[in-house]
Scaffold this active site. Structure first.
Site, PDB file in Angstrom:
ATOM      1  N   ASP A 204      -0.980  -4.887   5.971  1.00 41.62           N
ATOM      2  CA  ASP A 204      -1.985  -5.723   5.299  1.00 41.62           C
ATOM      3  C   ASP A 204      -1.669  -5.893   3.816  1.00 41.62           C
ATOM      4  O   ASP A 204      -0.970  -5.081   3.216  1.00 41.62           O
ATOM      5  CB  ASP A 204      -3.382  -5.094   5.456  1.00 41.62           C
ATOM      6  CG  ASP A 204      -3.449  -3.695   4.861  1.00 41.62           C
ATOM      7  OD1 ASP A 204      -2.471  -2.939   5.029  1.00 41.62           O
ATOM      8  OD2 ASP A 204      -4.465  -3.364   4.229  1.00 41.62           O
ATOM      9  N   GLU A 205      -2.217  -6.948   3.256  1.00 41.04           N
ATOM     10  CA  GLU A 205      -2.241  -7.181   1.815  1.00 41.04           C
ATOM     11  C   GLU A 205      -0.900  -6.926   1.113  1.00 41.04           C
ATOM     12  O   GLU A 205      -0.824  -6.171   0.160  1.00 41.04           O
ATOM     13  CB  GLU A 205      -3.320  -6.295   1.163  1.00 41.04           C
ATOM     14  CG  GLU A 205      -4.704  -6.587   1.692  1.00 41.04           C
ATOM     15  CD  GLU A 205      -5.779  -5.719   1.054  1.00 41.04           C
ATOM     16  OE1 GLU A 205      -6.805  -6.288   0.672  1.00 41.04           O
ATOM     17  OE2 GLU A 205      -5.612  -4.490   0.949  1.00 41.04           O
ATOM     18  N   VAL A 206       0.162  -7.572   1.596  1.00 38.73           N
ATOM     19  CA  VAL A 206       1.450  -7.417   0.930  1.00 38.73           C
ATOM     20  C   VAL A 206       1.482  -8.345  -0.286  1.00 38.73           C
ATOM     21  O   VAL A 206       1.252  -9.543  -0.169  1.00 38.73           O
ATOM     22  CB  VAL A 206       2.610  -7.753   1.899  1.00 38.73           C
ATOM     23  CG1 VAL A 206       3.937  -7.513   1.219  1.00 38.73           C
ATOM     24  CG2 VAL A 206       2.485  -6.906   3.162  1.00 38.73           C
TER      25      VAL A 206
ATOM     26  N   GLU B 205      -2.975  -9.646   9.147  1.00 40.45           N
ATOM     27  CA  GLU B 205      -2.078 -10.478   8.336  1.00 40.45           C
ATOM     28  C   GLU B 205      -0.734 -10.683   9.005  1.00 40.45           C
ATOM     29  O   GLU B 205      -0.077 -11.705   8.806  1.00 40.45           O
ATOM     30  CB  GLU B 205      -1.804  -9.838   6.967  1.00 40.45           C
ATOM     31  CG  GLU B 205      -2.937  -9.945   5.997  1.00 40.45           C
ATOM     32  CD  GLU B 205      -3.831  -8.736   6.019  1.00 40.45           C
ATOM     33  OE1 GLU B 205      -4.104  -8.204   7.124  1.00 40.45           O
ATOM     34  OE2 GLU B 205      -4.265  -8.323   4.938  1.00 40.45           O
TER      35      GLU B 205
ATOM     36  N   HIS C 201       0.823  -1.227   0.000  1.00 38.45           N
ATOM     37  CA  HIS C 201       0.000   0.000   0.000  1.00 38.45           C
ATOM     38  C   HIS C 201       0.849   1.265   0.000  1.00 38.45           C
ATOM     39  O   HIS C 201       0.510   2.256   0.650  1.00 38.45           O
ATOM     40  CB  HIS C 201      -0.952   0.013   1.202  1.00 38.45           C
ATOM     41  CG  HIS C 201      -2.082  -0.961   1.065  1.00 38.45           C
ATOM     42  ND1 HIS C 201      -3.222  -0.668   0.356  1.00 38.45           N
ATOM     43  CD2 HIS C 201      -2.236  -2.228   1.532  1.00 38.45           C
ATOM     44  CE1 HIS C 201      -4.040  -1.713   0.402  1.00 38.45           C
ATOM     45  NE2 HIS C 201      -3.461  -2.670   1.096  1.00 38.45           N
TER      46      HIS C 201
END
Ligand SMILES: *[C@@H]1O[C@H](CO)[C@@H](O)[C@H](O)[C@H]1NC(C)=O
Ligand SMILES: *[C@@H]1O[C@H](CO)[C@@H](O)[C@H](O)[C@H]1NC(C)=O
Ligand SMILES: *[C@@H]1O[C@H](CO)[C@@H](O)[C@H](O)[C@H]1NC(C)=O
Ligand SMILES: *[C@@H]1O[C@H](CO)[C@@H](O)[C@H](O)[C@H]1NC(C)=O
Ligand SMILES: *[C@@H]1O[C@H](CO)[C@@H](O)[C@H](O)[C@H]1NC(C)=O
Length: 539
Positions: A329-331, A384, A269
């Site tokens: 998050d969301e790597v 995560e 992000h």
């Protein structure tokens, strides 16, 4: 007998029930979120706007003075007078004029709200032990602020005056972390909307403003140490938050007893960070050539940690709160996979092929760095980080957000996180940006962060929850109406007792009054069902 007939006739005039079939009759002078203990009688006193004042009988400070001024204005400026006849005040229930309310703060003010702040308070209006008088008492300034809000909600517009029922309240929050998140990266939010949102948060006793400042789409935070970040990463030179703007937000929030928790989400992000800080992001490759795109922060370069240390030193200094949200998050691993230097680094570190180990390596270094900043901050991370098995410090707070349509899945996550001994904050069931037709507030009201299979000790690790309003489809035009009063529902779940918040039908008349109250105070908050408020004709 004549008196009774006259009273009934007059009270009907007050209700203006000239016809129509709204969904619900609102309560009058009820408090939202519902206090832990509240007792009201039919007897009442009258507040006259020209005469009423607060009197400080205990400790005093700037936060208190500002609050008294704000509340005197907000409380006594209702537009609900419209067409209202005064009811018959000299009934046997009239117990006199309430011209003064004593505000009794028992301990000196603290400067900034914090995670362990004391928010308890007590209100007595015409109580058996203190008839015909009013007091708000609390140990801490934060309790006084919550008490002032509750008192202001007891006022029922009546002609040009206000009725206040004889009331006793003893109140404190169920959860210490009652957050609301805004995202200023997908769209810029004007400061005045952020201030208005803080006003609404205070009216609903939220106490943490989680500010998701930056993301892939933009970097509006203006850093003094790294000015290029916003110069290159903001949508335009006017879509920024300067150091002064940040201080103004922190100060505004402080006066309302609200903490500001900044989020600088990494290593993913972060696209908008790239242009202002060359070398920070991983170069993505295709067929041995850079493909012109960039991935997460490059965790293999020592200078990137130096950069983060300098940036976060500034951030934690500006925001004052003990905590910072580090994201995580969301790597996306694809870019890391394409980069030869990353592959070699992983080989050297013995984690070939295991990209969550690389992520772990990064987060561990980041946390280490943050806990050694001059301000020795605590931190939250998205779930995560826990899910990927990062070995985080014991006092890390895990923020659960995934699987929002699958309660059994996030309940399992609550169980696992608390079993591992971590504190946690729940957002999965409170993504207010997910909108749909109908009364979605009911499902927010039915969500309980402690309703999972775990021991009492595990449940005490749940610090609270947070409503999120992600910004993909939200800017200054629709932030306030889309958020409120839907966020009020979350606020009550986080403040009030579980037993008092287990019925949506019991909440309806109170929520109706509360929505009209927010509208009366000048906020364009959306309706929840077919109904009316006295001030909606002026919209
Ligand atoms: C933001 O800060 C700048 C100066 O740093 C100031 O000129 C501007 O007026 C501020 N914006 C608002 C809305 O206060
Ligand atoms: C690896 O790092 C070296 C030295 O910084 C650099 O010249 C080279 O372009 C990098 N290669 C990749 C695949 O990023
Ligand atoms: C990787 O493993 C080898 C062989 O077990 C060991 O000698 C080396 O010290 C390890 N390297 C790291 C960074 O842990
Ligand atoms: C939970 O959400 C994630 C995506 O955020 C998804 O990959 C996963 O499959 C979901 N779990 C279940 C059991 O559906
Ligand atoms: C709500 O909680 C109260 C007190 O624990 C209980 O008496 C009542 O039955 C509950 N109502 C529902 C709908 O669960």
């Amino acid at each position: 007998m004549m008196w009774k007939v006259l009273l009934v006739a007059l009270s009907m005039a007050v209700n203006l029930s000239s016809g129509g079939f709204p969904y619900v009759e609102p309560t009058e002078g009820d408090v939202w979120p519902r206090p832990q203990m509240m007792q009201q009688e039919e007897t009442y006193m009258l507040v006259r706007p020209g005469t009423f004042r607060f009197s400080v009988t205990g400790e005093d400070c700037d936060i208190l003075q500002e609050a008294l001024q704000r509340y005197t204005g907000a409380m006594l400026r209702s537009t609900s007078f419209r067409n209202r006849e005064s009811s018959w005040r000299r009934s046997e229930d009239f117990n006199g004029y309430l011209d003064t309310v004593s505000v009794n703060l028992m301990k000196p003010c603290e400067d900034y709200p914090h995670q362990d702040m004391d928010e308890q308070y007590e209100i007595k209006i015409d109580s058996p032990d203190q008839p015909a008088s009013g007091t708000i008492t609390a140990q801490s300034i934060w309790g006084i602020l919550r008490g002032l809000e509750s008192f202001s909600q007891l006022l029922i517009p009546d002609g040009l005056e206000y009725r206040v029922k004889s009331t006793q309240i003893q109140d404190f929050p169920r959860f210490s972390f009652r957050g609301f998140m805004l995202d200023t990266a997908r769209h810029y939010l004007p400061l005045r909307k952020i201030f208005e949102n803080l006003d609404l948060m205070a009216m609903n006793k939220f106490n943490v403003f989680h500010w998701h400042l930056v993301d892939d789409q933009s970097f509006p935070y203006e850093s003094a140490v790294f000015p290029d970040l916003s110069k290159e990463g903001s949508f335009s030179p006017i879509h920024i938050y300067t150091g002064e703007n940040i201080s103004d937000v922190v100060e505004y929030a402080r006066l309302g007893g609200i903490r500001v928790l900044p989020e600088f989400d990494t290593p993913g992000h972060t696209k908008a960070w790239g242009p202002g800080q060359p070398g920070l992001l991983t170069t993505c490759y295709e067929d041995e050539k850079p493909d012109g795109t960039y991935g997460p922060i490059d965790p293999t370069k020592e200078e990137n940690y130096d950069f983060l240390r300098s940036l976060l030193t500034e951030v934690t200094d500006r925001f004052h709160d003990h905590y910072i949200h580090l994201g995580g998050d969301e790597v996306d691993f694809d870019c890391w996979k394409s980069n030869q230097n990353i592959t070699e680094f992983m080989k050297k570190m013995n984690f070939t092929g295991d990209y969550s180990k690389l992520e772990s390596f990064y987060i561990t270094k980041l946390i280490e760095l943050v806990s050694h900043l001059p301000t020795e901050n605590g931190y939250l991370v998205w779930q995560e980080v826990f899910d990927n098995g990062v070995d985080v410090a014991d006092d890390t707070i895990i923020h659960i957000w995934k699987n929002r349509t699958l309660p059994e899945v996030w309940k399992e996550e609550l169980k696992k996180v608390t079993q591992a001994g971590y504190k946690t904050v729940l957002s999965s069931c409170w993504y207010l940006n997910d909108i749909s037709y109908g009364q979605d507030w009911k499902k927010y009201y039915e969500c309980d962060p402690q309703d999972f299979d775990g021991t009492e000790d595990q449940k005490t690790l749940v610090m609270g929850g947070e409503a999120c309003m992600w910004g993909e489809y939200v800017d200054g035009t629709n932030l306030i109406p889309r958020t409120w009063p839907r966020a009020s529902v979350v606020a009550e779940k986080l403040w009030s007792s579980a037993a008092h918040t287990n019925s949506t039908s019991a909440a309806v008349p109170r929520l109706e009054e509360h929505r009209c109250r927010l509208l009366d105070r000048g906020h364009r908050v959306e309706p929840l069902w077919p109904s009316y408020c006295m001030s909606d004709v002026d919209l």
